[in-house]
Design a protein around this motif. Structure first.
Motif, PDB file in Angstrom:
ATOM      1  N   MET A  79      -6.622  -0.936  -3.196  1.00  0.00           N
ATOM      2  CA  MET A  79      -5.934  -0.012  -4.072  1.00  0.00           C
ATOM      3  C   MET A  79      -6.541   0.493  -5.225  1.00  0.00           C
ATOM      4  O   MET A  79      -6.047   1.281  -5.812  1.00  0.00           O
ATOM      5  CB  MET A  79      -4.531  -1.092  -4.511  1.00  0.00           C
ATOM      6  CG  MET A  79      -3.826  -1.375  -3.104  1.00  0.00           C
ATOM      7  SD  MET A  79      -2.953  -0.226  -2.338  1.00  0.00           S
ATOM      8  CE  MET A  79      -4.071  -0.213  -1.005  1.00  0.00           C
ATOM      9  N   CYS A 106       3.785   5.705  -5.809  1.00  0.00           N
ATOM     10  CA  CYS A 106       3.659   5.596  -7.086  1.00  0.00           C
ATOM     11  C   CYS A 106       2.709   6.705  -7.460  1.00  0.00           C
ATOM     12  O   CYS A 106       2.946   7.490  -8.611  1.00  0.00           O
ATOM     13  CB  CYS A 106       3.453   4.310  -7.725  1.00  0.00           C
ATOM     14  SG  CYS A 106       4.802   3.250  -7.265  1.00  0.00           S
ATOM     15  N   GLN A 107       1.652   6.827  -6.970  1.00  0.00           N
ATOM     16  CA  GLN A 107       0.533   7.509  -7.323  1.00  0.00           C
ATOM     17  C   GLN A 107       0.862   9.012  -7.194  1.00  0.00           C
ATOM     18  O   GLN A 107       0.754   9.874  -8.011  1.00  0.00           O
ATOM     19  CB  GLN A 107      -0.877   7.242  -6.566  1.00  0.00           C
ATOM     20  CG  GLN A 107      -1.492   5.943  -7.040  1.00  0.00           C
ATOM     21  CD  GLN A 107      -2.681   6.095  -6.334  1.00  0.00           C
ATOM     22  OE1 GLN A 107      -3.138   6.374  -5.098  1.00  0.00           O
ATOM     23  NE2 GLN A 107      -3.871   5.305  -7.072  1.00  0.00           N
ATOM     24  N   HIS A 164       2.334   1.701  -3.376  1.00  0.00           N
ATOM     25  CA  HIS A 164       1.212   2.090  -4.488  1.00  0.00           C
ATOM     26  C   HIS A 164       0.903   3.548  -4.412  1.00  0.00           C
ATOM     27  O   HIS A 164       0.802   4.461  -5.280  1.00  0.00           O
ATOM     28  CB  HIS A 164       0.236   1.003  -4.188  1.00  0.00           C
ATOM     29  CG  HIS A 164      -1.325   1.769  -5.328  1.00  0.00           C
ATOM     30  ND1 HIS A 164      -1.041   1.546  -6.351  1.00  0.00           N
ATOM     31  CD2 HIS A 164      -2.146   2.051  -4.724  1.00  0.00           C
ATOM     32  CE1 HIS A 164      -2.151   1.729  -6.923  1.00  0.00           C
ATOM     33  NE2 HIS A 164      -3.092   2.262  -5.864  1.00  0.00           N
ATOM     34  N   ASN A 165       0.785   3.981  -2.877  1.00  0.00           N
ATOM     35  CA  ASN A 165       0.372   5.443  -2.775  1.00  0.00           C
ATOM     36  C   ASN A 165       1.555   6.321  -3.122  1.00  0.00           C
ATOM     37  O   ASN A 165       1.457   7.500  -3.696  1.00  0.00           O
ATOM     38  CB  ASN A 165       0.229   5.576  -1.373  1.00  0.00           C
ATOM     39  CG  ASN A 165      -1.004   4.915  -0.871  1.00  0.00           C
ATOM     40  OD1 ASN A 165      -2.100   4.601  -1.595  1.00  0.00           O
ATOM     41  ND2 ASN A 165      -1.265   4.726   0.380  1.00  0.00           N
ATOM     42  N   PHE A 181      -3.086  -1.146  -9.515  1.00  0.00           N
ATOM     43  CA  PHE A 181      -2.431  -2.018  -8.451  1.00  0.00           C
ATOM     44  C   PHE A 181      -2.071  -3.433  -8.896  1.00  0.00           C
ATOM     45  O   PHE A 181      -2.739  -4.040  -9.780  1.00  0.00           O
ATOM     46  CB  PHE A 181      -3.149  -2.074  -7.233  1.00  0.00           C
ATOM     47  CG  PHE A 181      -2.543  -3.219  -6.140  1.00  0.00           C
ATOM     48  CD1 PHE A 181      -1.444  -2.539  -5.262  1.00  0.00           C
ATOM     49  CD2 PHE A 181      -3.110  -4.220  -6.038  1.00  0.00           C
ATOM     50  CE1 PHE A 181      -0.895  -3.582  -4.505  1.00  0.00           C
ATOM     51  CE2 PHE A 181      -2.614  -5.259  -4.929  1.00  0.00           C
ATOM     52  CZ  PHE A 181      -1.378  -4.637  -4.188  1.00  0.00           C
ATOM     53  N   GLU A 227       0.779  -1.465  -0.144  1.00  0.00           N
ATOM     54  CA  GLU A 227      -0.119   0.004  -0.108  1.00  0.00           C
ATOM     55  C   GLU A 227       0.850   1.297   0.100  1.00  0.00           C
ATOM     56  O   GLU A 227       0.635   2.183  -0.698  1.00  0.00           O
ATOM     57  CB  GLU A 227      -0.934  -0.098   1.255  1.00  0.00           C
ATOM     58  CG  GLU A 227      -1.871   1.264   1.188  1.00  0.00           C
ATOM     59  CD  GLU A 227      -2.585   1.264   2.524  1.00  0.00           C
ATOM     60  OE1 GLU A 227      -3.443   2.274   2.775  1.00  0.00           O
ATOM     61  OE2 GLU A 227      -2.608   0.277   3.547  1.00  0.00           O
ATOM     62  N   THR A 237       2.425   1.762 -10.785  1.00  0.00           N
ATOM     63  CA  THR A 237       2.945   0.505  -9.517  1.00  0.00           C
ATOM     64  C   THR A 237       3.447  -0.729  -9.969  1.00  0.00           C
ATOM     65  O   THR A 237       3.444  -1.439 -11.056  1.00  0.00           O
ATOM     66  CB  THR A 237       1.610   0.064  -8.835  1.00  0.00           C
ATOM     67  OG1 THR A 237       1.155   1.283  -8.301  1.00  0.00           O
ATOM     68  CG2 THR A 237       2.058  -0.472  -7.507  1.00  0.00           C
TER      69      THR A 237
END
Length: 257
Positions: free
Chosen positions: A120, A80-81, A77-78, A124, A74, A87
């Motif tokens: 996600m 990368c955003q 992923h966050n 993801f 998580e 991701t």
């Protein structure tokens, strides 16, 4: 019999299982969460891998097994955003000794994947999860194949009972207030051997710039047998000795009928 053949946490999800009695370990994972998050963000930003390989060593089974892994993914992923990146794919290795309840882990995988996708959202994954039975005091993975290694409350378990304790530590199952200096030195020496081997193996398996977060049970006292971490084992030894004594008494008592 070797430790690797017999040591494992209670499997399943019943009342006496590790899964139902691991709140202390969960709390420790929560306390170290900021450190773990900073480490994985720093790793991703410095390496930007297309596939991020994570190993959790001493994963056991139950809710804690996926707690760290899900938080790591998580966080990446966050990150990368925020950076506008795709991701990466995730390769997750869950390691423990061969007697670990891997079956319960595998049964939970479908619900874990579904939870991560719902949480996600788009962009993801994919996420591949592999069970790796074996001792982390030996090589477990190919050379330079891991980006991130995590281990919580596992490295205080030694690879073997230190040599020479049969005659020097009678009545005890660990370091106790009645243990001699030779016993304390034997445990210290065994930990040095094991931890050095652990670091050597991981240094070969980690990529350049890889990260590790290791959480180990410790103590504030200088006394190796202090009540901070050893008293519970003294109580257990007393209980076992009492059980043995009672069974022996039953065997020598004459029949009454």
């Amino acid at each position: 019999m070797e430790v690797i053949q017999v040591l494992h946490m209670n499997g399943g999800i019943g009342e006496t299982s590790y899964a139902s009695n691991s709140l202390v370990q969960k709390k420790v994972i929560s306390l170290t969460k900021p450190i773990t998050k900073d480490a994985i963000v720093d790793l991703y930003c410095s390496t930007n891998p297309m596939t991020l390989c994570i190993a959790d060593l001493g994963c056991s089974s139950g809710p804690n097994t996926f707690l760290v892994v899900s938080e790591l993914m998580e966080t990446v992923h966050n990150t990368c955003q925020k950076l506008g990146h795709q991701t990466p794919e995730f390769q997750v290795y869950l390691n423990d000794l061969p007697g670990n309840d891997f079956n319960t882990i595998f049964k939970c995988l479908p619900s874990f994947h579904e939870k991560m996708r719902n949480q996600m959202g788009l962009g993801f994954g994919p996420c591949f999860v592999t069970g790796v039975p074996g001792s982390f005091y030996a090589r477990l993975f190919p050379t330079k194949s891991l980006h991130f290694v995590h281990s919580s409350y596992s490295l205080m378990w030694l690879s073997q009972v230190p040599d020479g304790l049969e005659s020097n530590n009678k009545g005890n199952i660990y370091m106790a207030s009645s243990s001699s200096k030779e016993v304390l030195k034997a445990y210290y020496h065994q930990f040095q051997i094991d931890f050095s081997e652990f670091l050597k193996c991981r240094s070969e398996e980690l990529v350049s710039g890889g990260r590790m977060v290791l959480t180990i049970l410790g103590r504030e006292s200088d006394d190796p047998s202090s009540k901070e971490c050893c008293y519970i084992w003294e109580l257990l030894a007393m209980a076992l000795n009492q059980m043995v004594s009672e069974e022996l008494e039953k065997q020598v008592m004459p029949a009454t009928h």
